[in-house]
Scaffold this active site. Structure first.
Site, PDB file in Angstrom:
ATOM      1  N   HIS A  87      10.506  85.072 -47.958  1.00 59.48           N
ATOM      2  CA  HIS A  87      11.129  85.309 -49.273  1.00 59.48           C
ATOM      3  C   HIS A  87      12.294  84.369 -49.576  1.00 59.48           C
ATOM      4  O   HIS A  87      13.342  84.798 -50.076  1.00 59.48           O
ATOM      5  CB  HIS A  87      11.593  86.760 -49.377  1.00 59.48           C
ATOM      6  CG  HIS A  87      10.474  87.745 -49.480  1.00 59.48           C
ATOM      7  ND1 HIS A  87       9.207  87.414 -49.950  1.00 59.48           N
ATOM      8  CD2 HIS A  87      10.425  89.082 -49.185  1.00 59.48           C
ATOM      9  CE1 HIS A  87       8.444  88.493 -49.950  1.00 59.48           C
ATOM     10  NE2 HIS A  87       9.144  89.513 -49.489  1.00 59.48           N
TER      11      HIS A  87
ATOM     12  N   HIS B  59       9.781  91.887 -56.874  1.00 58.05           N
ATOM     13  CA  HIS B  59       9.607  92.748 -55.702  1.00 58.05           C
ATOM     14  C   HIS B  59      10.033  94.195 -55.985  1.00 58.05           C
ATOM     15  O   HIS B  59      10.711  94.818 -55.162  1.00 58.05           O
ATOM     16  CB  HIS B  59      10.413  92.190 -54.524  1.00 58.05           C
ATOM     17  CG  HIS B  59       9.828  92.487 -53.180  1.00 58.05           C
ATOM     18  ND1 HIS B  59       9.527  93.769 -52.762  1.00 58.05           N
ATOM     19  CD2 HIS B  59       9.497  91.674 -52.150  1.00 58.05           C
ATOM     20  CE1 HIS B  59       9.047  93.729 -51.520  1.00 58.05           C
ATOM     21  NE2 HIS B  59       9.013  92.464 -51.134  1.00 58.05           N
TER      22      HIS B  59
ATOM     23  N   GLU C 291       3.084  92.682 -55.791  1.00 60.49           N
ATOM     24  CA  GLU C 291       3.798  91.430 -55.990  1.00 60.49           C
ATOM     25  C   GLU C 291       2.795  90.326 -56.363  1.00 60.49           C
ATOM     26  O   GLU C 291       2.153  89.744 -55.485  1.00 60.49           O
ATOM     27  CB  GLU C 291       4.545  91.043 -54.717  1.00 60.49           C
ATOM     28  CG  GLU C 291       5.460  92.132 -54.179  1.00 60.49           C
ATOM     29  CD  GLU C 291       5.761  91.935 -52.697  1.00 60.49           C
ATOM     30  OE1 GLU C 291       6.280  90.854 -52.333  1.00 60.49           O
ATOM     31  OE2 GLU C 291       5.452  92.852 -51.912  1.00 60.49           O
TER      32      GLU C 291
END
Length: 371
Positions: free
Chosen positions: A128, A198, A335
């Site tokens: 991420h 997210h 996502e």
């Protein structure tokens, strides 16, 4: 009910419906980070839906929607204040993830013959965006009519990535219950880009945990998935969902299958059917919580979606909004994204953004009620 209230108010105040339907986006201060003010924006529609977005991480902190009885509940996990989002216990609640969402194997890749090493924050891999990814930065923001537009400039070398990247994340809520998030980026050097939102959803309400999550009914428009190793890094194999726990193309109650899924629940990238056309959005998933009647449909122009069922919330839980304790399987994430580690797999969709090109990612979360 909200439309009725509008009508009464307009009568009392002598205002026309045209005036009343203009729903201003309200702005407030929500603390500060290293001396930078954090702003919170609340978007509303005439059906009593509300969405809160803050400039720290371009993060969705609340989504309030009615159930079939008209009871309004916040349906995303999060924290009451900025301190919660700064905590190491924050599992990216509601954040805009970048420069590259999901994982990069061994935190390394090659672009045009040059190898780049990015920050490792999950063992030997990168997750991420790295140690201080875009979800941990303060974005600039402005209101543009019925939209909130957030902007971030990521300098060349940020977390090891090449190129100076300018990105925007636009949030818009319409009267059809659609929260439209559009993420754009441009770079002065070739660099991988893969953004996502997210948000952690529980349509029964953010406080209801696994007891209600297991009652959710899912449909995913995915015919394949990307196989991963023990570290959740793609092997490069793309496998059919046929005759497996990954086949969610038909109505599936989560509680009937989750214990059979390798890895203590879903945390896999699902591939949308080909041919894929990024010039238009297509159906990704539908989720229903039968008792409340709340429904979520997801649409996107991306080739994949990471379906995640909050498997890694610690056994001790996370202290969230209103003193609620969140536990394993408290919520789900959908996502929309390119495939994980796409920069290292030639058979995956291209994730390289070159100078002169525009990365454009659209995701629509459409909320509704089934009675």
């Amino acid at each position: 009910m909200c439309l009725f209230v509008f009508l009464i108010l307009s009568s009392w105040l002598g205002m026309s419906m045209a005036t009343m339907v203009q729903r201003p986006i309200t702005t407030s201060t929500w603390g500060s980070v290293n001396g930078q003010e954090i702003k919170k924006f609340t978007l509303r529609n005439k059906a009593c839906y509300e969405v809160d977005v803050v400039t720290y991480g371009a993060t969705v902190t609340a989504i309030r929607t009615p159930d079939k009885e008209g009871n309004i509940t916040d349906i995303v996990l999060g924290f009451d204040n900025i301190e919660g989002y700064l905590s190491s216990n924050n599992p990216y609640f509601g954040a805009t993830i970048g420069r590259v969402a999901n994982r990069i194997g061994k935190a390394t890749f090659v672009v045009d013959g040059q190898r780049y090493n990015v920050s490792k924050n999950i063992g030997e891999d990168s997750l991420h965006g790295g140690i201080n990814g875009w979800s941990m930065k303060v974005w600039d923001a402005a209101v543009d009519d019925d939209r909130v537009v957030m902007t971030l400039v990521s300098p060349d070398g940020d977390e090891g990535y090449p190129g100076s990247v300018t990105t925007t994340a636009t949030f818009q809520l319409n009267d059809d219950g659609e929260l439209r998030i559009e993420m754009k980026a441009k770079s002065d050097k070739a660099t991988p880009i893969n953004l996502t939102n997210h948000s952690y959803f529980n349509l029964a309400g953010h406080a209801t945990n696994a007891e209600e999550l297991y009652k959710h009914v899912f449909t995913l428009n995915a015919d394949r998935w990307t196989v991963t190793d023990s570290g959740n890094i793609p092997t490069g194999e793309i496998r059919s969902v046929e005759n497996s726990m990954m086949d969610l193309r038909n109505l599936t109650t989560l509680g009937e299958v989750i214990d059979k899924v390798p890895g203590d629940g879903y945390d896999y990238n699902f591939c949308l059917p080909e041919p894929h056309d990024q010039r238009k959005i297509s159906f990704v998933a539908k989720v229903l919580h039968p008792a409340s009647g709340r429904r979520l449909e997801v649409y996107s122009n991306q080739p994949g979606v990471q379906f995640y069922t909050s498997n890694f919330i610690p056994e001790t839980g996370i202290s969230g909004k209103n003193g609620v304790q969140y536990f394993r399987h408290a919520a789900f994430c959908l996502e929309t994204q390119n495939y994980p580690d796409a920069i290292n797999h030639k058979n995956f969709p291209n994730s390289l953004l070159r100078p002169g090109d525009i990365y454009n990612h659209i995701v629509v979360y459409k909320f509704g009620i089934e009675k």
